[in-house]
Design an enzyme around this catalytic site. Structure first.
Site, PDB file in Angstrom:
ATOM      1  N   LYS A  40      16.070 -11.269  34.530  1.00 60.37           N
ATOM      2  CA  LYS A  40      17.424 -11.764  34.765  1.00 60.37           C
ATOM      3  C   LYS A  40      18.449 -11.103  33.859  1.00 60.37           C
ATOM      4  O   LYS A  40      19.430 -11.718  33.438  1.00 60.37           O
ATOM      5  CB  LYS A  40      17.490 -13.293  34.626  1.00 60.37           C
ATOM      6  N   TRP A  61      20.854  -4.784  39.834  1.00 63.49           N
ATOM      7  CA  TRP A  61      22.146  -4.121  40.038  1.00 63.49           C
ATOM      8  C   TRP A  61      22.059  -2.646  39.644  1.00 63.49           C
ATOM      9  O   TRP A  61      22.491  -1.757  40.384  1.00 63.49           O
ATOM     10  CB  TRP A  61      23.217  -4.839  39.230  1.00 63.49           C
ATOM     11  N   LEU A 120       6.899  -2.217  38.813  1.00 60.58           N
ATOM     12  CA  LEU A 120       5.502  -2.140  38.396  1.00 60.58           C
ATOM     13  C   LEU A 120       4.773  -3.429  38.749  1.00 60.58           C
ATOM     14  O   LEU A 120       3.629  -3.396  39.228  1.00 60.58           O
ATOM     15  CB  LEU A 120       5.415  -1.884  36.889  1.00 60.58           C
ATOM     16  N   GLU A 121       5.413  -4.578  38.545  1.00 56.29           N
ATOM     17  CA  GLU A 121       4.783  -5.861  38.818  1.00 56.29           C
ATOM     18  C   GLU A 121       4.408  -5.992  40.292  1.00 56.29           C
ATOM     19  O   GLU A 121       3.323  -6.474  40.639  1.00 56.29           O
ATOM     20  CB  GLU A 121       5.711  -7.003  38.403  1.00 56.29           C
ATOM     21  N   HIS A 171       9.511  -5.546  33.726  1.00 59.71           N
ATOM     22  CA  HIS A 171       9.935  -6.552  32.752  1.00 59.71           C
ATOM     23  C   HIS A 171       8.895  -6.697  31.635  1.00 59.71           C
ATOM     24  O   HIS A 171       9.102  -7.457  30.689  1.00 59.71           O
ATOM     25  CB  HIS A 171      10.122  -7.920  33.418  1.00 59.71           C
ATOM     26  N   ARG A 187      20.700  -7.962  27.811  1.00 61.60           N
ATOM     27  CA  ARG A 187      21.765  -8.872  28.242  1.00 61.60           C
ATOM     28  C   ARG A 187      21.786 -10.099  27.340  1.00 61.60           C
ATOM     29  O   ARG A 187      20.763 -10.497  26.780  1.00 61.60           O
ATOM     30  CB  ARG A 187      21.546  -9.291  29.695  1.00 61.60           C
ATOM     31  N   MET A 191      17.830 -20.418  35.199  1.00 64.85           N
ATOM     32  CA  MET A 191      17.935 -21.825  35.581  1.00 64.85           C
ATOM     33  C   MET A 191      18.407 -21.954  37.029  1.00 64.85           C
ATOM     34  O   MET A 191      17.904 -22.776  37.791  1.00 64.85           O
ATOM     35  CB  MET A 191      18.894 -22.554  34.642  1.00 64.85           C
ATOM     36  N   THR A 246      28.688  -3.118  44.428  1.00 63.38           N
ATOM     37  CA  THR A 246      29.566  -4.225  44.035  1.00 63.38           C
ATOM     38  C   THR A 246      28.875  -5.544  44.383  1.00 63.38           C
ATOM     39  O   THR A 246      27.961  -5.573  45.228  1.00 63.38           O
ATOM     40  CB  THR A 246      30.903  -4.146  44.777  1.00 63.38           C
TER      41      THR A 246
END
Length: 291
Positions: free
Chosen positions: A12, A17, A44-45, A67, A90, A100, A203
Site C-alpha cells: 500500500k 501507480w 513476484l508474489e 513487497h 510512503r 484499513m 492519473t
C-alpha cells in the site's frame, strides 16, 4: 545493463501507480487492463502463486515488483542477477489507512478501525491479523525499509539502489518519474515526451477506468494482489460472484492524514511510535514522516 530491476515497497505504498507509468513508458501506450501492467513488471508474489519465477540471470533488463523484504531467503538466488533496486517508501500513516480501507473498514466503523490501528502500531506494520497486505515475508515497516535501503550492498553486490518517496513522486511526477526511468536504465535514452505520456496515462481517473475495464472484461483476476486477499477474490472469480461489495484496490492517493478520527488516544499512540527511539521512529524521521 541487463539484470533484474526490483520495484520494491511495503504494501500500500503506491507501487501499482508507479508500475502503470512504467507500463505506459515501456510500451508507448496506456495500459488498458491489469494484465498489461503485469506483462511489463510482474509481481513476484503472484508468480510464486502460479509456480513461476523471474530468470535468475536475465539477458535483458527485467522489471519485477515485490513487497518482500530484500533479505528473505527467497531472493538469495537472484543475488548475482540483480542490477537495480528501486525502493518506493510512503508515509506509514497513509499505509495504515490505505490498508484499513482495503480491509473493508469504513472510517465511521470506529471500533474496528481502532482495533486495526492498534494492531498496526503494536506490530509496527501490517501484522498477519491486519487483513489484506500482511505476510511474514514483508516484515514490519521499518524492517522492510531497512532491508532495501541499508542491506542491498551485501544482498545484491552488483546492484545500484535508489529510494523514492511516494510523496515526492506525487508532488512532481514528471521530474521524479524521469529520474526513476533514468535510474532503471531500460536500454534506451530517457524520452521526455514518453515520460509525460506515461504520467498522463496513470492519473487517478485513468487508473480507475483501467480497474473498471479490467473487471468488465474478466481481467479482474489479474489485478494487483496481496497474499492476504487473493483467496477470497479467486473464489469470486471462479464462481462468477461480484466484487461490488469489495473496496477498490486503488486508493485516493492522499497523504499526511490524521488518525484523530479514530480517537485522540490512537493518534497519541502513533505519535509516540514515530517520536520514540525505535527503528520505526528512525525511518519515520529520516523520510520526514514524523510530523
Amino acid at each position: 545493463m541487463n539484470g533484474i530491476r526490483w520495484i520494491a515497497s511495503y504494501p500500500k505504498s503506491g507501487s501499482t501507480w508507479l508500475r502503470c507509468m512504467l507500463a505506459a513508458y515501456t510500451t508507448g501506450r496506456a495500459p488498458q487492463l491489469w494484465s498489461d501492467v503485469h506483462a511489463e513488471s510482474p509481481e513476484l508474489e503472484a508468480m510464486l502463486r502460479f509456480g513461476d519465477l523471474p530468470p535468475l540471470r536475465p539477458s535483458e533488463p527485467v522489471l519485477v515488483k515485490t513487497h518482500f523484504k530484500a533479505d528473505v531467503p527467497l531472493l538469495r538466488p537472484f543475488r548475482d542477477g540483480t542490477a537495480k533496486a528501486l525502493h518506493l517508501v510512503r508515509n506509514p500513516r497513509d499505509v495504515l489507512l490505505n490498508a484499513m480501507r482495503l480491509a473493508r473498514i469504513p472510517r465511521d466503523d470506529t471500533e474496528r478501525g481502532r482495533a486495526f490501528a492498534r494492531d498496526f502500531i503494536t506490530s509496527k506494520g501490517l501484522g498477519l491479523r491486519s487483513g489484506p497486505g500482511g505476510s511474514p515475508g514483508y516484515g514490519t515497516w521499518p524492517d522492510n525499509v531497512r532491508s532495501w535501503t541499508e542491506s542491498p550492498g551485501e544482498l545484491f553486490p552488483h546492484a545500484d539502489v535508489l529510494t523514492v518517496r511516494y510523496e515526492d513522486l506525487r508532488a512532481d511526477p514528471v521530474t521524479r518519474f524521469s529520474e526513476v526511468v533514468e535510474f532503471l536504465d531500460l536500454g534506451r535514452p530517457v524520452d521526455g515526451e514518453n515520460i509525460r505520456h506515461a504520467v498522463d496515462s496513470a492519473t487517478p481517473g485513468r487508473m480507475r477506468e483501467l480497474a473498471e475495464r479490467s473487471d468488465r472484461q474478466g481481467d479482474g483476476k489479474k489485478r494487483p494482489i496481496h497474499l492476504g486477499d487473493r483467496t477470497e477474490h479467486d473464489e469470486r472469480m471462479r464462481t462468477g460472484g461480484s466484487d461490488a461489495e469489495k473496496p477498490s484496490f486503488l486508493g485516493d492517493g492522499k497523504d499526511g492524514q490524521s488518525l484523530a478520527f479514530l480517537g485522540e488516544d490512537i493518534e497519541s499512540a502513533y505519535q509516540e511510535l514515530v517520536h520514540g527511539d525505535s527503528g520505526f521512529a528512525h525511518y519515520a524521521k529520516q523520510y520526514e514522516y514524523a510530523g
